[in-house]
Scaffold this motif. Sequence first.
Motif, short mmCIF file in Angstrom:
data_model
loop_
_atom_site.label_atom_id
_atom_site.label_comp_id
_atom_site.label_asym_id
_atom_site.label_seq_id
_atom_site.Cartn_x
_atom_site.Cartn_y
_atom_site.Cartn_z
N MET A 126 0.84 -1.19 0.00
CA MET A 126 0.00 0.00 0.00
C MET A 126 0.88 1.24 0.00
O MET A 126 1.97 1.24 0.57
N ASN A 127 0.37 2.32 -0.60
CA ASN A 127 1.12 3.57 -0.61
C ASN A 127 0.62 4.47 0.51
O ASN A 127 -0.32 4.15 1.23
N ILE A 128 1.24 5.64 0.64
CA ILE A 128 0.94 6.52 1.76
C ILE A 128 -0.51 6.99 1.74
O ILE A 128 -1.13 7.19 2.80
N SER A 129 -1.10 7.14 0.57
CA SER A 129 -2.51 7.56 0.50
C SER A 129 -3.44 6.49 1.06
O SER A 129 -4.50 6.81 1.62
N ASP A 130 -3.05 5.21 0.94
CA ASP A 130 -3.84 4.13 1.53
C ASP A 130 -3.82 4.22 3.05
O ASP A 130 -4.84 4.00 3.71
N ASN A 163 8.34 -7.08 7.80
CA ASN A 163 8.04 -7.39 6.40
C ASN A 163 6.53 -7.57 6.22
O ASN A 163 6.06 -8.54 5.63
N THR A 164 5.78 -6.61 6.76
CA THR A 164 4.32 -6.71 6.78
C THR A 164 3.73 -6.41 5.41
O THR A 164 4.20 -5.51 4.71
N GLN A 165 2.68 -7.14 5.07
CA GLN A 165 1.93 -6.87 3.85
C GLN A 165 0.49 -6.52 4.23
O GLN A 165 -0.06 -7.08 5.18
N PHE A 166 -0.11 -5.59 3.48
CA PHE A 166 -1.45 -5.12 3.78
C PHE A 166 -2.34 -5.21 2.54
O PHE A 166 -1.87 -5.10 1.42
N LYS A 167 -3.63 -5.38 2.81
CA LYS A 167 -4.61 -5.40 1.73
C LYS A 167 -5.94 -4.95 2.28
O LYS A 167 -6.36 -5.40 3.36
N ILE A 168 -6.61 -4.05 1.58
CA ILE A 168 -7.96 -3.63 1.95
C ILE A 168 -8.92 -4.31 0.99
O ILE A 168 -8.88 -4.08 -0.22
N ARG A 173 -3.83 -7.81 7.47
CA ARG A 173 -2.42 -7.61 7.79
C ARG A 173 -1.74 -8.98 7.85
O ARG A 173 -2.19 -9.86 8.58
N THR A 174 -0.65 -9.12 7.11
CA THR A 174 0.11 -10.37 7.14
C THR A 174 1.53 -10.06 7.57
O THR A 174 2.22 -9.26 6.92
N PHE A 195 -5.53 -9.93 13.34
CA PHE A 195 -6.99 -9.97 13.32
C PHE A 195 -7.50 -8.99 12.25
O PHE A 195 -7.07 -7.83 12.23
N PRO A 196 -8.39 -9.43 11.34
CA PRO A 196 -8.90 -8.52 10.30
C PRO A 196 -9.62 -7.33 10.94
O PRO A 196 -10.51 -7.51 11.77
N LEU A 197 -9.23 -6.12 10.55
CA LEU A 197 -9.79 -4.90 11.13
C LEU A 197 -10.80 -4.30 10.17
O LEU A 197 -10.50 -4.10 8.99
N ALA A 198 -11.97 -3.97 10.69
CA ALA A 198 -13.08 -3.51 9.84
C ALA A 198 -12.92 -2.04 9.46
O ALA A 198 -12.32 -1.24 10.17
N ILE A 199 -13.47 -1.70 8.31
CA ILE A 199 -13.58 -0.32 7.87
C ILE A 199 -14.88 0.27 8.44
O ILE A 199 -15.91 -0.41 8.50
#
Length: 309
Positions: free
Chosen positions: A1-5, A36-41, A48-49, A61-65
């Motif tokens: 993810m970039n800074i805007s994310d 070495n974390t990876q993120f995805k929305i 978060r991995t 734990f998956p965090l809700a929007i």
Amino acid sequence: MNISDFEYLVQNLETSNLMGSDAAVANLFFLQPKYNTQFKIQNNFLFRTYFGKDNRYGYGFPLAIKNKDANLKDALNLIFLENSDKTKVNFCLCTQAQKNLLDEAFRNHFPNYKIDWKTNRDDCDYVYLQEKLSLLPGSSLQKKKNHISRFCRTYENSWTFKTFPKEDITQDILKVEEEWFLERSNDIEKAFDYDTLLLEKESIEQAVKNAKIFNLTGGVIYLNEKPVAMTIASPISPDTIDIHFEKVLSEQAQNGGYAAINNFFVKTLSEYKYINREEDMGVEGLRKAKLSYKPEILLEKFYGKVIKC
């Protein structure tokens, strides 16, 4: 993810019931290189991995929007789509409440599997009441008051305290970190790991560079206008703030500097009920210091592997 994310997450991640340091969006950004974390929305969740070791390996734990229809079953289905063999899935940095939610979801929706949980005392976040850290009431915290008094007596009228971002002290925060870094890098006994120090130094530089995005706040103590101590924090939730960094130069540290920067800064945080000062990582001296402030909560974290029932 970039800074805007990450800016989107600051504004939209549902954190109202969270107080763990791993849920501070600023921490997610700063600590990417360390774990070495990876993120995805996706599907109204932040996934978060972590690719660290043992208790820092697996899915957080998956965090809700906010204001979205976010179902934990759907989040777990997405995780299992990425891992056809469910027994290859690990979870980490889950609080007791998050652990309970995952266990319930597995019982209800994946009854042939469960998570074999473990915990590590080194991972517990130390959470304090802002009012207590500010006032230091009672005999059990008298030593902390004594440390602050020692600092004020030792340096008398030569010290001042400024807050960030109310005052433009970005360069002074970096000056303290640079000098603190050099003190430890030149330590003859090499009691500190250089790569870890360098990674933290880079994180602090990234912190102040993106301070506005992450709603960072902080403070600096000056002696005769020279910066000698600094601290940086950001919100986890509306009632909890996380102290990310706290550095005091060696001479001042020996004269109550850490108690002073802690107390001076906490007094500016009256809008928060709780102060998270993060984990002790199993460092004996750090554990002793954190316990001496009488935490209100030792926020336990769990990690585990999915197994067949």
